[in-house]
Scaffold this motif. Structure first.
Motif, short mmCIF file in Angstrom:
data_model
loop_
_atom_site.label_atom_id
_atom_site.label_comp_id
_atom_site.label_asym_id
_atom_site.label_seq_id
_atom_site.Cartn_x
_atom_site.Cartn_y
_atom_site.Cartn_z
N GLU A 82 -10.56 2.51 9.83
CA GLU A 82 -9.67 1.58 10.52
C GLU A 82 -9.20 2.22 11.82
O GLU A 82 -9.38 3.42 12.02
N ALA A 136 3.25 -2.51 4.52
CA ALA A 136 2.92 -2.71 3.09
C ALA A 136 2.93 -1.37 2.35
O ALA A 136 2.09 -0.50 2.60
N LEU A 137 3.89 -1.22 1.47
CA LEU A 137 3.97 -0.01 0.66
C LEU A 137 2.92 -0.04 -0.43
O LEU A 137 2.36 0.99 -0.81
N TYR A 167 -11.79 -9.82 -5.04
CA TYR A 167 -11.77 -9.92 -6.49
C TYR A 167 -10.53 -10.57 -7.09
O TYR A 167 -10.45 -10.80 -8.28
N TYR A 168 -9.53 -10.87 -6.26
CA TYR A 168 -8.27 -11.36 -6.83
C TYR A 168 -8.34 -12.80 -7.32
O TYR A 168 -9.09 -13.62 -6.79
N THR A 188 -10.31 0.39 -7.41
CA THR A 188 -10.41 -0.60 -8.50
C THR A 188 -11.86 -0.79 -8.94
O THR A 188 -12.16 -0.84 -10.14
N GLU A 223 -4.25 0.34 -13.30
CA GLU A 223 -5.01 -0.85 -13.69
C GLU A 223 -4.82 -1.08 -15.19
O GLU A 223 -4.80 -0.12 -15.96
N GLY A 234 1.08 5.29 9.85
CA GLY A 234 0.97 4.61 8.55
C GLY A 234 -0.43 4.09 8.25
O GLY A 234 -0.65 3.49 7.21
N GLN A 294 -3.96 7.03 -2.19
CA GLN A 294 -3.41 5.95 -3.00
C GLN A 294 -3.04 6.47 -4.38
O GLN A 294 -3.69 7.37 -4.92
N GLY A 329 0.29 2.96 -1.14
CA GLY A 329 -0.11 3.89 -0.08
C GLY A 329 0.82 5.09 -0.13
O GLY A 329 2.01 4.98 0.18
N TYR A 345 -4.42 5.43 8.27
CA TYR A 345 -5.31 6.58 8.46
C TYR A 345 -6.70 6.24 7.96
O TYR A 345 -6.89 5.25 7.26
N ARG A 366 -11.22 4.57 4.88
CA ARG A 366 -11.52 3.31 5.58
C ARG A 366 -11.55 3.61 7.07
O ARG A 366 -10.62 4.23 7.59
N ARG A 368 -4.12 -11.62 0.15
CA ARG A 368 -4.74 -10.29 0.00
C ARG A 368 -6.16 -10.25 0.57
O ARG A 368 -6.85 -11.26 0.63
N GLU A 372 -11.41 2.13 -1.85
CA GLU A 372 -10.36 1.77 -2.82
C GLU A 372 -10.90 2.18 -4.19
O GLU A 372 -12.06 2.59 -4.29
N GLY A 383 -3.92 -4.90 -11.44
CA GLY A 383 -3.56 -3.56 -11.00
C GLY A 383 -2.90 -3.57 -9.64
O GLY A 383 -2.70 -4.62 -9.02
#
Ligand code: HAM
Length: 457
Positions: free
Chosen positions: A150, A318-319, A300-301, A119, A166, A155, A162, A346, A157, A148, A296, A117, A342
């Motif tokens: 995953e 999740a868009l 960090y949130y 951020t 921010e 949808g 991204q 995707g 990958y 990642r 989430r 990511e 921020g």
């Protein structure tokens, strides 16, 4: 050695690595359209582009995103730089985080990861370049690939794209949160995606969240609840009970519905911030749904969290997602008192949603196909191709002579709007032939009038 006698392993064809893919024309035209549109929207809100490296010290992500998160603990592509042999396992270089930990002389900067990511990188750059010393908020956006490990599916990958934004500065005014969300809805509108839901929540701050987390943990430890949880959630009761809230397991849903909600345990400041956010969204006529379960997956949130989901996407719905991360700058060694918020969307999923909505057609057809015949026609064809391209027309110039009928067929297949025909007759008379493929109408125009003709379209 001839091809046929080469061993199988040397003859095999290569394929893109699992979870990665090629984006080809004409599909890439939509990606370009989307990126241009997103840049336009973000720049209209006074965001400027930041480009950060694709890899960073592993420690940066571990500290920012959190060691216990799935993203850091399971999904990062991590390697040693400079490479070193590790005397563990069957392979010369075992680069799991765990095996690397066995190196007593390992320096933090020797361990690097492909960014999962951005951020963390943006905040690192904010601190490194002393951006806080300039007056006002820093409003930054980025576009690029993230990595990642995953389980790939539609949808989802391993290399995905991204677009994120921010805002960093001393203010945590809810108007900043609301404007950022408004900006996303403007982008959705430009893409003509109508079926989506904006989910919002507040997950509190360091003053109120720990008390709530303990309350949640105590509740989850109750034997009649604990025994009904899956293995992942059972583990999270100790490591990060908040994450149990966003479990997707169908058998856990009834339990989760009855768990205490963070919105009922916010401190006065967080409550006021959240109420103001809702007012700010209403002022901007941005419809939202409150979702007490939206916690989430990154550590960090704090306070505002949000996600936009779309039913047209299927399981990976999740868009985009985002939220506030007021303590992060300080946690990464930066100045005190800097706040941040921020989101990242995707791109792969936005493209799917745009395709599903069937409203945008970004593919650019060839404007002019130049059908030249004969050596004498060729120099004129080359010259006119250059001139018309200079006029921003998409021009196809066959590199070798093609028979007239074949040329028309090719132009038709490409979806060209016009065929410019240049043969011996045309060269002799300086009168070229233009055929409009949509209706078959043919016209003669003088060579000097070509530019004007296509300018008029
Ligand atoms: P995230 O929720 O992990 O947040 O990712 C944001 C978006 O990236 C997701 O909503 C999804 O659309 C897309 N995405 C994530 N993983 C994949 C994948 N494997 N394949 C395809 N798309 C994926 C963040 O990354 C935060 N950095 C957002 C943020 C910025 N928060 C504050 N600032």
């Amino acid at each position: 050695m001839s091809e046929a006698t080469k061993p199988e392993s040397e003859r095999r064809q290569f394929k893109a690595i699992k979870g990665t893919r090629d984006i080809l024309p004409p599909d890439s035209a939509l990606w370009n359209w989307f990126e241009k549109t997103a840049r336009g929207v973000m720049e209209s809100y006074n965001f400027g582009e930041i480009r950060t490296p694709i890899f960073e010290e592993t420690e940066l992500f571990a500290r920012a995103v959190g060691n216990e998160t799935e993203v850091v603990s399971k999904e990062m592509y991590t390697f040693l730089d400079p490479p070193r042999d590790l005397d563990v396992g069957p392979f010369p270089r075992q680069t799991t985080l765990e095996s690397m930990g066995q190196l007593s002389d390992l320096l933090p900067r020797d361990r690097v990861s492909l960014r999962p990511e951005a951020t963390a990188s943006v905040v690192r750059a904010y601190i490194e370049h002393g951006m806080h010393t300039r007056p006002g908020d820093r409003k930054l956006y980025y576009i690029g690939p993230m990595f990642r490990r995953e389980r790939p599916q539609k949808g989802r990958y391993r290399q995905f794209y991204q677009i994120g934004a921010e805002v960093l500065g001393t203010s945590d005014a809810p108007a900043i949160d609301a404007e950022l969300i408004e900006m996303l809805t403007v982008l959705l509108e430009r893409c003509q995606i109508e079926k989506y839901t904006l989910l919002i929540n507040s997950i509190g701050c360091s003053a109120c969240r720990p008390t709530y987390v303990e309350l949640l943990r105590a509740k989850l430890r109750e034997p009649e609840i604990f025994s009904k949880l899956g293995a992942d959630s059972q583990r999270r009761v100790e490591t990060n009970p908040l994450r149990v809230m966003d479990s997707k397991l169908p058998e856990e849903q009834a339990i989760i519905e009855k768990l205490p909600k963070i919105s009922e345990h916010l401190c006065a400041d967080c409550k006021a911030h959240y109420e103001k956010l809702k007012k700010e969204l209403a002022l901007r006529e941005v419809p939202f749904t409150e979702s007490p379960r939206l916690v989430r997956g990154l550590d960090y949130y704090m306070r505002t969290t949000f996600e936009i989901t779309s039913p047209i996407l299927g399981a990976q719905n999740a868009l985009c997602g985002g939220g506030r991360y007021d303590g992060l700058v300080e946690m990464l060694g930066g100045p005190k008192g800097i706040k941040g918020i921020g989101f990242a969307l995707g791109e792969d999923r936005f493209i799917d949603a745009i395709v599903e909505a069937k409203k945008i057609n970004a593919t650019r057809a060839v404007d002019v196909f130049i059908a030249w015949m004969g050596e004498r026609a060729y120099p004129t064809a080359v010259r006119l191709a250059h001139v018309l391209r200079g006029e921003k027309h998409a021009v196809e110039l066959p590199p070798e002579e093609v028979k007239f009928r074949k040329a028309l067929e090719r132009a038709d297949k490409m979806g060209a709007r016009y065929v410019l025909i240049i043969g011996d007759d045309e060269i002799a008379s300086k009168q070229l032939t233009v055929k409009r493929l949509a209706n078959g109408v043919q016209e003669r125009i003088s060579e000097d009038a070509v530019v004007d003709y296509f300018r008029r379209g």
